[in-house]
Structure formats: C-alpha cells, structure tokens
Design a protein around this motif. Sequence first.
Motif: not given
Length: 263
Positions: A147, A164, A166, A180, A182
């Motif tokens: 993302i 990030r 997805h 999601d 990180w």
Amino acid sequence: MNARSKWTALAGLAVFAALLAAGPAEAGADAVALLSRADAIRNPQTSFIVDVDLVAYEKGRKTDSTTVTTHSRKDSNNGQFLSLVYIEQPNRDEGKIILRNGNLLWFFDPASKASVRLSPRQRLVGNASNGDVVTANFALDYQVELIGEEEVMDGDRRMTPAYRLHLTSESDITPYNAIDLWVDKTTSRPVKGEFFTQSGRLLKAAWYRGWRPVLGETRPTEVVIADGFDPQNVTLMRMSNFRTQDLPQSWFSNSWLPSFRKP
C-alpha cells in the motif's frame, strides 16, 4: 525531426511503456518478498515446538488464561505448516488438540475420542482465535499488495518507519478475511497487524514485541492483541521454549490424533 531522432523518441516511449507495464508486477513481487521475510521472522521455517501462554485482560484485570504447546512441521507439498496444538491448561481442557492439516482445522477431545471440524475464526481465549495458535505463513494463505510507507507505533510505543501491506484471504482456513500488516522498513520485522471481517469491520489489532534471539533469528516472543470494538479488552500471547524437532508426518493426521502422546 530526422529518422534517427524519431527512432530515439520511439525507443524512449517503448522503454517508458515497458516500465509502466512492469511496475505493478514488480510492486507485487516486492510485497510478496516483504511478507515472506516477515513470515520467516515470525516463525522458524523448520519443524519446531513452542510453548504458548495466552492471558486475557478486561480493563487491566485478568479474566481467563490458556497454555498450549504448538507442534509445527512444514508440508513438503506446499511449504505451509502442518500444526498440532496440544492444550495443557486449564485442567478441564488438558489433552484436547487442535489440528491444522491443509485447508482443514480439527478439534479432538480425548474424552469422547471424537474429532470435529473447527472454525479458525472461533475464539480460543480472549481475543485469540484458534487460527492464532496454529503456525502459518501468511504469504501462502493471502494475496498481498504493497500500500505504501508510513510511520506506525510499535509494541514498545515507539514510532517506526514501515511498509504497509494489505493481505486478502485466499482460503477458508484463514481466521481473517483481510489483514493490514506493517513491516519495519529496515529489518522486515512485523510491527503491527489489523485484522478484518469480510465486510471490512476491524476485529482486532496486534503488536509484535519481546524480541529475542530464537533459533538463529531475532523473533517476537509476545503478541499484544486488542479487541477491535473495545481496546480495553487485551490478550497477551507469550511464546517460549522454542525447540527444533523432527516431527513425524503421521502426527498431523486426524485419524492419528487418539494416538498422540506428548514428546
């Protein structure tokens, strides 16, 4: 414009078009590589056993706890893990087993000697689901998209530059429809995850922390899981006593569960 200039211009346009065409594929490959690296940090990529303590809290008060031992072996067919989760505590549940084999999750009760299909999304204790205690490589169960880049608060309340990702589920065995995730830009360590239903509703958020040298890699030994509806409902999942062991393929069969004995 002479012939040479026209050729140079056309060549430049062709290269630009090729770069545009390659962009999404390269971005996809980068996302897969990032997720695969985070998987390899979360879990040893070998046969191993780990003890897992789960403690649920509501508004800072302990409300429930469970202790399990997770036995995991990589499936030679697809690289995903086969997992056998043996429940140690509480005493009323001792000896019960959760098994992941391929796209199936089973629950075995030694009292009845019966196995039943189990949902990976069903809660085990607090905010932790059945699917949270089996070992899994996200990259094999989810489609992944990069993302962007942003700072996110880690498990020690420090702001961390991260990618990030997805993730979209590709299997019924997954406990979440979307995630999601990180990933630390420098180390590729998982920092935080948010977990969603099919409708996009946030189920829970998790922070990875307690970083320790474990089986050749610095890994998270704690996951703090907060409820998506009430962040004061928190479950702490703590992993300890990682050890490698060559686990027989036969262990990971539903029909063999009545014969299982702790190593």
